[in-house]
Design a protein around this motif. Structure first.
Motif, PDB file in Angstrom:
ATOM      1  N   HIS A 175      11.345   0.353  -0.218  1.00 18.02           N
ATOM      2  CA  HIS A 175      12.530   1.121   0.335  1.00 18.02           C
ATOM      3  C   HIS A 175      13.469   0.143   0.742  1.00 18.02           C
ATOM      4  O   HIS A 175      13.515  -1.070   0.838  1.00 18.02           O
ATOM      5  CB  HIS A 175      12.069   2.013   1.505  1.00 18.02           C
ATOM      6  N   THR A 176      14.940   0.541   0.573  1.00 21.10           N
ATOM      7  CA  THR A 176      15.968  -0.440   0.655  1.00 21.10           C
ATOM      8  C   THR A 176      16.678  -0.145   1.987  1.00 21.10           C
ATOM      9  O   THR A 176      17.786  -0.664   2.036  1.00 21.10           O
ATOM     10  CB  THR A 176      16.954  -0.225  -0.583  1.00 21.10           C
ATOM     11  N   ASP A 177      16.182   0.635   2.919  1.00 24.93           N
ATOM     12  CA  ASP A 177      16.842   0.939   3.996  1.00 24.93           C
ATOM     13  C   ASP A 177      16.852  -0.199   5.350  1.00 24.93           C
ATOM     14  O   ASP A 177      15.631  -0.656   5.432  1.00 24.93           O
ATOM     15  CB  ASP A 177      16.147   2.190   4.625  1.00 24.93           C
ATOM     16  N   PRO A 178      17.843  -0.882   5.702  1.00 26.94           N
ATOM     17  CA  PRO A 178      17.737  -1.763   6.849  1.00 26.94           C
ATOM     18  C   PRO A 178      16.984  -1.082   7.953  1.00 26.94           C
ATOM     19  O   PRO A 178      16.484  -2.137   8.975  1.00 26.94           O
ATOM     20  CB  PRO A 178      19.222  -2.100   7.086  1.00 26.94           C
ATOM     21  N   GLY A 179      17.270  -0.117   8.219  1.00 25.97           N
ATOM     22  CA  GLY A 179      16.696   0.493   9.664  1.00 25.97           C
ATOM     23  C   GLY A 179      15.233   0.762   9.521  1.00 25.97           C
ATOM     24  O   GLY A 179      14.586   1.177  10.763  1.00 25.97           O
ATOM     25  N   PHE A 180      14.517   0.730   8.377  1.00 26.85           N
ATOM     26  CA  PHE A 180      13.043   0.750   8.627  1.00 26.85           C
ATOM     27  C   PHE A 180      12.304  -0.376   8.290  1.00 26.85           C
ATOM     28  O   PHE A 180      12.741  -1.237   7.470  1.00 26.85           O
ATOM     29  CB  PHE A 180      12.370   2.130   7.631  1.00 26.85           C
ATOM     30  N   GLY A 181      10.995  -0.500   8.864  1.00 28.22           N
ATOM     31  CA  GLY A 181      10.269  -1.491   8.467  1.00 28.22           C
ATOM     32  C   GLY A 181       9.150  -0.931   7.444  1.00 28.22           C
ATOM     33  O   GLY A 181       9.499  -0.078   6.454  1.00 28.22           O
ATOM     34  N   LEU A 182       7.788  -1.213   7.632  1.00 29.83           N
ATOM     35  CA  LEU A 182       6.812  -0.834   6.752  1.00 29.83           C
ATOM     36  C   LEU A 182       6.254   0.489   7.191  1.00 29.83           C
ATOM     37  O   LEU A 182       5.612   1.198   6.533  1.00 29.83           O
ATOM     38  CB  LEU A 182       5.825  -1.721   6.487  1.00 29.83           C
ATOM     39  N   ASP A 183       6.127   1.000   8.436  1.00 31.42           N
ATOM     40  CA  ASP A 183       5.625   2.003   9.167  1.00 31.42           C
ATOM     41  C   ASP A 183       6.320   3.289   8.245  1.00 31.42           C
ATOM     42  O   ASP A 183       5.165   4.417   7.959  1.00 31.42           O
ATOM     43  CB  ASP A 183       6.003   2.342  10.451  1.00 31.42           C
ATOM     44  N   VAL A 184       7.473   3.554   7.890  1.00 29.80           N
ATOM     45  CA  VAL A 184       7.580   4.615   6.864  1.00 29.80           C
ATOM     46  C   VAL A 184       7.146   4.915   5.746  1.00 29.80           C
ATOM     47  O   VAL A 184       6.999   5.971   5.280  1.00 29.80           O
ATOM     48  CB  VAL A 184       9.278   4.454   6.808  1.00 29.80           C
ATOM     49  N   LEU A 185       6.432   3.834   5.417  1.00 25.54           N
ATOM     50  CA  LEU A 185       5.818   3.843   3.923  1.00 25.54           C
ATOM     51  C   LEU A 185       4.230   4.170   4.148  1.00 25.54           C
ATOM     52  O   LEU A 185       3.343   4.121   3.190  1.00 25.54           O
ATOM     53  CB  LEU A 185       5.960   2.690   3.212  1.00 25.54           C
ATOM     54  N   LEU A 186       4.014   4.388   5.588  1.00 24.68           N
ATOM     55  CA  LEU A 186       2.438   4.501   5.667  1.00 24.68           C
ATOM     56  C   LEU A 186       1.650   5.505   4.966  1.00 24.68           C
ATOM     57  O   LEU A 186       0.624   5.519   4.445  1.00 24.68           O
ATOM     58  CB  LEU A 186       2.316   4.724   7.194  1.00 24.68           C
ATOM     59  N   PRO A 187       2.302   6.758   4.706  1.00 27.35           N
ATOM     60  CA  PRO A 187       1.850   7.752   3.911  1.00 27.35           C
ATOM     61  C   PRO A 187       1.307   7.373   2.439  1.00 27.35           C
ATOM     62  O   PRO A 187       0.399   7.741   1.865  1.00 27.35           O
ATOM     63  CB  PRO A 187       2.709   9.178   4.069  1.00 27.35           C
ATOM     64  N   ALA A 188       2.217   6.667   2.014  1.00 31.04           N
ATOM     65  CA  ALA A 188       1.893   6.114   0.586  1.00 31.04           C
ATOM     66  C   ALA A 188       0.809   4.966   0.608  1.00 31.04           C
ATOM     67  O   ALA A 188      -0.114   4.818  -0.195  1.00 31.04           O
ATOM     68  CB  ALA A 188       3.363   5.461   0.023  1.00 31.04           C
ATOM     69  N   ALA A 189       0.923   4.015   1.662  1.00 27.18           N
ATOM     70  CA  ALA A 189      -0.100   2.803   1.887  1.00 27.18           C
ATOM     71  C   ALA A 189      -1.298   3.396   2.122  1.00 27.18           C
ATOM     72  O   ALA A 189      -2.489   2.757   1.444  1.00 27.18           O
ATOM     73  CB  ALA A 189       0.450   2.113   2.981  1.00 27.18           C
ATOM     74  N   THR A 190      -1.584   4.587   2.959  1.00 25.33           N
ATOM     75  CA  THR A 190      -2.899   5.021   3.033  1.00 25.33           C
ATOM     76  C   THR A 190      -3.336   5.716   1.705  1.00 25.33           C
ATOM     77  O   THR A 190      -4.812   5.961   1.569  1.00 25.33           O
ATOM     78  CB  THR A 190      -2.912   6.245   3.921  1.00 25.33           C
ATOM     79  N   ARG A 191      -2.550   5.850   0.700  1.00 29.71           N
ATOM     80  CA  ARG A 191      -3.151   6.309  -0.280  1.00 29.71           C
ATOM     81  C   ARG A 191      -3.313   5.186  -1.442  1.00 29.71           C
ATOM     82  O   ARG A 191      -3.357   5.540  -2.956  1.00 29.71           O
ATOM     83  CB  ARG A 191      -2.469   7.371  -1.049  1.00 29.71           C
ATOM     84  N   GLY A 192      -3.027   4.031  -0.963  1.00 30.00           N
ATOM     85  CA  GLY A 192      -3.445   2.656  -1.841  1.00 30.00           C
ATOM     86  C   GLY A 192      -2.176   2.247  -2.621  1.00 30.00           C
ATOM     87  O   GLY A 192      -2.362   1.262  -3.118  1.00 30.00           O
ATOM     88  N   ALA A 193      -1.011   2.786  -2.246  1.00 29.73           N
ATOM     89  CA  ALA A 193       0.218   2.093  -2.679  1.00 29.73           C
ATOM     90  C   ALA A 193       0.607   0.853  -1.987  1.00 29.73           C
ATOM     91  O   ALA A 193       0.065   0.725  -0.829  1.00 29.73           O
ATOM     92  CB  ALA A 193       1.337   3.009  -2.578  1.00 29.73           C
ATOM     93  N   ILE A 194       1.294   0.120  -2.462  1.00 28.13           N
ATOM     94  CA  ILE A 194       1.570  -1.245  -1.807  1.00 28.13           C
ATOM     95  C   ILE A 194       2.897  -1.278  -0.886  1.00 28.13           C
ATOM     96  O   ILE A 194       4.078  -1.434  -1.952  1.00 28.13           O
ATOM     97  CB  ILE A 194       1.643  -2.556  -2.805  1.00 28.13           C
ATOM     98  N   PRO A 195       3.214  -1.152   0.291  1.00 29.67           N
ATOM     99  CA  PRO A 195       4.398  -1.104   0.768  1.00 29.67           C
ATOM    100  C   PRO A 195       5.260  -2.177   0.759  1.00 29.67           C
ATOM    101  O   PRO A 195       4.834  -3.564   1.356  1.00 29.67           O
ATOM    102  CB  PRO A 195       4.107  -0.673   2.261  1.00 29.67           C
ATOM    103  N   LEU A 196       6.535  -2.326   0.429  1.00 33.29           N
ATOM    104  CA  LEU A 196       7.485  -3.325   0.642  1.00 33.29           C
ATOM    105  C   LEU A 196       8.770  -2.743   0.949  1.00 33.29           C
ATOM    106  O   LEU A 196       9.369  -1.705   0.842  1.00 33.29           O
ATOM    107  CB  LEU A 196       7.769  -4.033  -0.802  1.00 33.29           C
TER     108      LEU A 196
END
Length: 236
Positions: free
Chosen positions: A96-117
């Motif tokens: 994701h390209t949003d300055p206001g978020f870190g990695l937590d917002v990508l947790l639903p993807a990460a829990t399914r095996g995606a790699i969050p950046l």
């Protein structure tokens, strides 16, 4: 990344950021497999000619690297919605390209095996190909799990930026700094333009251009600015 590491890139978000990020990655040799449709598809087509418009689930199905460039208020819902339909894939890179978020917002993807950046190029996007030149002079805030941080840094370089690591816990402070710089600058320029117009100056924004740019350059070069450390380059 090596030339053998070219990726199929999908872009979710057809505003000012997504098409330009896609074009930059395409310029680095990646293949943009699709982008979601937006309110100005003609502009998107001019930045990413020939790239098909697809819906988000199809983009995720096709892409090895998914770039999420949607409005701040929509990002969490997009990530979770795609997780609910089982779209995310194991080993898939999700940026994701949003300055206001870190990695937590990508947790639903990460829990399914995606790699969050999280990669935020620190420029003010116009949504046109002119932004590609800005990227070449810009920094990008990079946040990622330690094991895949080199991948995030390499992607930032391929965008044309110099990567700067921002720890996940520091993303709120980073976002505040970016918002302060952008919103304050815009507000001051608007206020000064209105005052010049009231004084009878024609085209007040053009009138202000040189003094605003030179003043900002001077402030950034000030060795006594807060945050600077003697012997190191000025803070940006």
């Amino acid at each position: 990344m090596s030339r053998e590491g070219r990726l199929g890139v999908g872009i979710i978000g057809a505003g000012r950021v997504g098409p330009v990020v896609g074009a930059a990655l395409a310029g680095a040799g990646h293949a943009v497999v699709g982008i979601t449709s937006g309110s100005d598809d003609d502009r998107v087509e001019s930045v990413l000619p020939g790239v098909p418009f697809l819906d988000a689930p199809e983009i995720v199905r096709r892409a090895e690297l998914v770039v999420l460039a949607v409005p701040h208020a929509e990002l969490a819902g997009v990530v979770a919605g795609l997780a609910d339909i089982g779209a995310w894939q194991i080993g898939q890179l999700v940026v994701h390209t949003d300055p206001g978020f870190g990695l937590d917002v990508l947790l639903p993807a990460a829990t399914r095996g995606a790699i969050p950046l999280a990669i935020h190029p620190a420029i003010s996007f116009t949504g046109t190909s002119m932004d590609l030149r800005q990227l070449a002079d810009a920094f990008a805030a990079v946040t990622a799990p330690a094991a895949v941080l080199p991948i995030a840094q390499a992607l930032a370089v391929e965008l044309g930026c110099e990567p700067v690591v921002v720890q996940d816990a520091d993303r709120p402070a980073y976002a505040e700094a970016i918002a302060t710089a952008t919103e304050f600058s815009r507000s001051i320029v608007r206020q000064a333009s209105d005052l010049l117009a009231a004084a009878g100056i024609e085209n007040p924004r053009a009138f202000l251009s040189t003094i605003v740019h030179s003043s900002v350059d001077e402030a950034l070069a000030d060795p006594g600015a807060p945050g600077d450390v003697p012997g190191l380059p000025p803070a940006v």
